[in-house]
Each structure stands twice: as structure tokens, then as C-alpha cells.
Design an enzyme around this catalytic site. Structure first.
Site, PDB file in Angstrom:
ATOM      1  CG  HIS A   1     -48.126 -35.374   8.444  1.00 44.58           C
ATOM      2  ND1 HIS A   1     -49.161 -35.654   7.601  1.00 44.58           N
ATOM      3  CD2 HIS A   1     -47.840 -36.528   9.098  1.00 44.58           C
ATOM      4  CE1 HIS A   1     -49.504 -36.926   7.734  1.00 44.58           C
ATOM      5  NE2 HIS A   1     -48.723 -37.474   8.634  1.00 44.58           N
TER       6      HIS A   1
ATOM      7  CG  ASP B   1     -56.825 -35.130  -6.118  1.00 45.19           C
ATOM      8  OD1 ASP B   1     -57.308 -34.966  -4.985  1.00 45.19           O
ATOM      9  OD2 ASP B   1     -56.135 -36.120  -6.436  1.00 45.19           O
TER      10      ASP B   1
ATOM     11  CG  ASP C   1     -54.867 -34.592  -2.167  1.00 46.66           C
ATOM     12  OD1 ASP C   1     -56.037 -34.933  -1.903  1.00 46.66           O
ATOM     13  OD2 ASP C   1     -54.126 -35.276  -2.892  1.00 46.66           O
TER      14      ASP C   1
ATOM     15  CG  ASP D   1     -49.111 -29.164   7.051  1.00 47.95           C
ATOM     16  OD1 ASP D   1     -49.962 -29.940   6.580  1.00 47.95           O
ATOM     17  OD2 ASP D   1     -48.909 -29.041   8.286  1.00 47.95           O
TER      18      ASP D   1
ATOM     19  CG  ASN E   1     -48.568 -35.741   4.120  1.00 42.82           C
ATOM     20  OD1 ASN E   1     -47.962 -34.702   4.332  1.00 42.82           O
ATOM     21  ND2 ASN E   1     -49.873 -35.777   3.954  1.00 42.82           N
TER      22      ASN E   1
END
Length: 179
Positions: free
Chosen positions: A78, A65, A108, A82, A73
Site C-alpha cells: 500500500h 482512472d 484511484d 500511495d 497495491n
């Protein structure tokens, strides 16, 4: 020779073959995450369970995680998030190599099932801590990694054990489970 009977049988057969090929490709695509190229949960589960059944004594199940991913973000956008997800996926897939299976379970969260990997987990943790380049910036990332060795042949139990260890690995070592 009259070709009508052959055509009458061949045309539908050709259509069914094309349709089956199309559906198989769609199913394969649906089992891959479009951003990272890793397997999705559905694509991962069957393969991971098969690997565990074949080599239960050699299998390590990992759950990964990204810590504070929301901040990436929120701060950088974003597209930066990504980039972090794609870099994490690439690092995990390279670490698994041909001896394992990697997946993006959602958001994530990533998972892997790997053979003979226990001694290699510290190297994965180190690789996941390297900053990710995005434009002219280096984005710092941190990942929590939990591992387990399936005492049973059930992937769900192994993932739950890895989840508990992963949350113990998080900054601040919260003992409460999320969700």
C-alpha cells in the site's frame, strides 16, 4: 470606566470568532484529500460547477482512472500505491495549473475541470504514463482519461460523458460500465 459590560460582550464574541475559525479550518481540511492534497468530491463539486457556469464554452471536464492499480497495491504494498496516487495527483495538479481544478474522487479515480485544455490532454496522458519511483523501483502505471465538454451546465452530466469515454480508453476497451 467600568469594563465589565465590554468584557461581558467581548469574551463570548471572542469565543464565537475562535470557534468559527476552527470550524472553517476543519471544513477546509475535510474538503482536501489527506494523501494527495487535492480536493475531495465535495470540495471539487462547487468549484467545478462555478467554473463551468462562468466559462461553459471553454471548459473541459476530465475523469482519470489508474488502470490495474490494485496490482500495484497487491504486488508492491500500500505504501507503493500511495506513492502512485500522490505522483498522479501532483502531475494532474501541475497540468491543471491556475486554469483548472483537480480532485481525487476516491480510490484511484481523479477528476479535473480545466479551461482551454483540449489540445493539452495528450500531454497529460503522456505525463500520467511515466513510471513512479518507489524506493529503488520504478513502478509502471497506466491511466485511462475521458474528456467531455459540458453541453449543459451540469457537472454530473459532463462527468458521466467523460466516464463513458474513459472506459472506452481502457485496455481492452470494455463497453460495460463498472459498478
Amino acid at each position: 470606566m467600568d469594563l465589565a459590560p465590554l468584557l461581558a460582550a467581548g469574551v463570548p464574541l471572542l469565543g464565537w470568532t475562535a470557534h468559527s475559525t476552527f470550524l472553517a479550518r476543519r471544513l477546509t481540511t475535510a474538503r482536501r484529500d489527506p494523501l494527495t492534497g487535492l480536493l475531495t468530491r465535495d470540495g471539487f463539486t462547487a468549484r467545478a460547477e462555478r467554473l463551468i457556469r462562468r466559462h461553459p464554452e471553454r471548459t473541459t471536464v476530465l475523469l482519470i482512472d489508474l488502470d490495474d492499480f490494485k496490482a500495484v497495491n497487491d504486488t508492491h504494498g500500500h505504501a507503493a500505491g500511495d506513492a502512485v496516487l500522490a505522483a498522479t495527483a501532483q502531475r494532474l495538479a501541475a497540468w491543471c495549473g491556475t486554469d483548472g481544478i483537480a480532485a481525487r474522487l476516491g480510490g484511484d479515480e481523479f477528476a479535473a475541470v480545466v479551461l482551454d485544455a483540449e489540445h493539452r490532454v495528450p500531454a497529460l496522458r503522456g505525463q500520467l504514463m511515466h513510471p513512479v519511483g518507489f524506493g529503488t523501483e520504478l513502478l509502471p502505471i497506466r491511466a485511462s482519461v475521458g474528456t467531455s465538454h459540458p453541453a449543459t451546465l451540469l457537472l454530473t452530466e459532463a462527468l458521466s460523458a467523460a466516464d463513458r469515454q474513459m472506459y472506452a480508453d481502457k485496455p481492452g476497451a470494455r463497453t460495460a460500465r463498472r459498478r
